[in-house]
Motif scaffolding. Structure first.
Motif, short mmCIF file in Angstrom:
data_model
loop_
_atom_site.label_atom_id
_atom_site.label_comp_id
_atom_site.label_asym_id
_atom_site.label_seq_id
_atom_site.Cartn_x
_atom_site.Cartn_y
_atom_site.Cartn_z
N ARG A 130 3.53 -7.33 9.12
CA ARG A 130 3.25 -6.12 8.36
C ARG A 130 3.23 -4.89 9.25
O ARG A 130 3.65 -3.81 8.82
CB ARG A 130 1.87 -6.26 7.66
CG ARG A 130 1.80 -7.42 6.67
CD ARG A 130 2.76 -7.21 5.50
NE ARG A 130 2.75 -8.35 4.61
CZ ARG A 130 3.61 -9.37 4.66
NH1 ARG A 130 4.55 -9.35 5.60
NH2 ARG A 130 3.54 -10.35 3.82
N GLU A 133 6.83 -3.91 9.74
CA GLU A 133 7.34 -3.26 8.53
C GLU A 133 6.86 -1.83 8.45
O GLU A 133 7.60 -0.93 7.99
CB GLU A 133 6.90 -4.05 7.30
CG GLU A 133 7.58 -5.42 7.19
CD GLU A 133 6.99 -6.24 6.05
OE1 GLU A 133 6.00 -5.77 5.43
OE2 GLU A 133 7.49 -7.34 5.78
N ALA A 189 -0.14 -2.76 3.35
CA ALA A 189 0.12 -4.16 3.69
C ALA A 189 -0.53 -4.54 5.01
O ALA A 189 -1.05 -5.65 5.18
CB ALA A 189 1.63 -4.41 3.73
#
Length: 404
Positions: A130, A133, A189
């Motif tokens: 995460r 990302e 996230a």
């Protein structure tokens, strides 16, 4: 010519009169004897016992009473229950790889103390993913900002009049908002992955005692599965039942600036003789007890396990039954008298001028030991405390040391 007297013929006449005379005399003698005996009994002097018939005053014990302010007590039974209880459950799934020694039934744990740890490997990997990302979303946002700057320069160089509806498209404003949203989603996230990783450690939410443990090292747990049960050790409740008629005399902890009435707790079959714990009357539960139809009240006891301020006091055990003496609201201008001194039909025996008086009294309240009398007795009255064999109004009385 004279005839000779026949003497033999006369003798029988005298002989017949003799027996009658004897009988008559005998009857007279008997009658005289009876009359003499009757006269003797009739004139016999009568003996009298003046000392025995003299009235004797009854010996009594008395108690001098005074009017004042008193706080009666209401004795009830209650059951110990936790004020705070929690069932620990897993918020993430995985295998338990660590277990604290203190996470054992009966042990005490402090607030924030680690109890269990679930294998964090999968959640550490998810967190790294995460984070990457998020970096990608941030890079895309920077690129979009550059493209928007180029588009603005081109728009200014052209200098053409463009409708306002198309201006936002030419300046790539939708693309910029899309990139910003992607960054926000990536940040969320990452935050979720951090929470999942932190939740692999199960900690105590407050100072508590462990009541049960349902998993151990090596157990595979899933989200929502029960791990154990804890109760707070800073405070317990004692739930008691009180007759509805007594509620008006109770002071609850509901008025600002006023604490609830003091409660003395004891457990005669388990605690040393005379040992008590002190609690406070909290609040009334808005529901009657099913079987007895009496009101339910909660009594608060601080440090119930005697871990801090209440050291050397007996600990309370959940589920046990205690006797509770609740202090009622104070009664003013009343006489407090032992209940056994209130006789039949609410009367009291009083000594007035060394004589027995029977007073009718008004009883404002009765607890297990005393009757609180608001009428019928005054300051200085001498109440008789012993039982009398004969209760007659006006009977003479005496105290120990009085002369007969």
């Amino acid at each position: 010519m004279s005839h000779p007297v026949d003497e033999t013929a006369a003798r029988p006449e005298r002989g017949r009169a003799g027996p009658f005379k004897t009988a008559f005399v005998s009857v007279l003698i008997v009658l005289a004897g009876i009359a003499l005996i009757w006269l003797i009994f009739k004139t016999e002097p009568t003996a009298t016992r003046k000392d025995a018939s003299r009235e004797t005053a009854m010996l009594v014990d008395v108690q001098t009473v005074e009017r004042g302010e008193y706080r009666p007590t209401i004795e009830v039974m209650g059951r110990v229950m936790p004020a705070r209880e929690v069932t620990l459950s897993a918020r993430v799934s995985g295998q338990v790889i660590e277990q604290a020694e203190s996470f054992t039934p009966g042990r005490h744990v402090s607030e924030g103390e680690p109890l269990l740890r679930i294998d964090p490997a999968d959640y550490e990997v998810a967190l790294e993913q995460r984070r990457s990302e998020l970096q990608q979303a941030l890079a895309d946002l920077e690129l979009e900002k550059g493209q928007q700057a180029v588009a603005r320069q081109e728009f200014e160089l052209l200098g053409e009049s463009i409708p306002a509806d198309n201006e936002a498209l030419i300046l790539r404003e939708p693309q910029l908002k899309q990139a910003q949203a992607a960054v926000a989603s990536a940040r969320a996230a990452v935050r979720q992955a951090e929470l999942d990783l932190a939740r692999t450690r199960i900690r105590a939410p407050f100072p508590a005692q462990v009541l049960s443990r349902e998993v151990t090292r090596g157990s595979q747990v899933s989200t929502g599965e029960s791990l154990g049960r804890l109760v707070a050790t800073d405070r317990y409740w004692v739930e008691a039942t009180v007759p509805m008629a007594r509620l008006q005399w109770l002071q609850f902890d509901t008025t600002p600036g006023e604490s609830g009435a003091q409660v003395s707790l004891r457990q005669d079959n388990a605690w040393p003789a005379g040992e008590t714990r002190i609690g406070r009357l909290g609040q009334m539960v808005g529901e009657l007890e099913d079987s007895t139809r009496m009101a339910r009240v909660l009594i608060t006891v601080d440090d119930p396990l005697a871990l801090a301020a209440a050291k050397d006091k007996p600990p309370l055990i959940l589920g046990s039954f205690l006797s509770a003496e609740i202090q009622a609201r104070p009664l003013s201008d009343v006489v407090r008298l032992e209940r056994n001194l209130v006789r039949r039909e609410n009367t009291v025996w009083v000594m007035e001028d060394r004589k027995l008086a029977i007073r009718e009294v008004g009883i404002a309240f009765e607890d297990e030991t005393y009757a609180y009398i608001d009428s019928g007795l005054e300051d200085g009255d001498q109440v008789i405390t012993n039982n009398l064999s004969s209760v007659v109004k006006g009977a003479r009385l005496r105290l120990e040391g009085d002369s007969q």
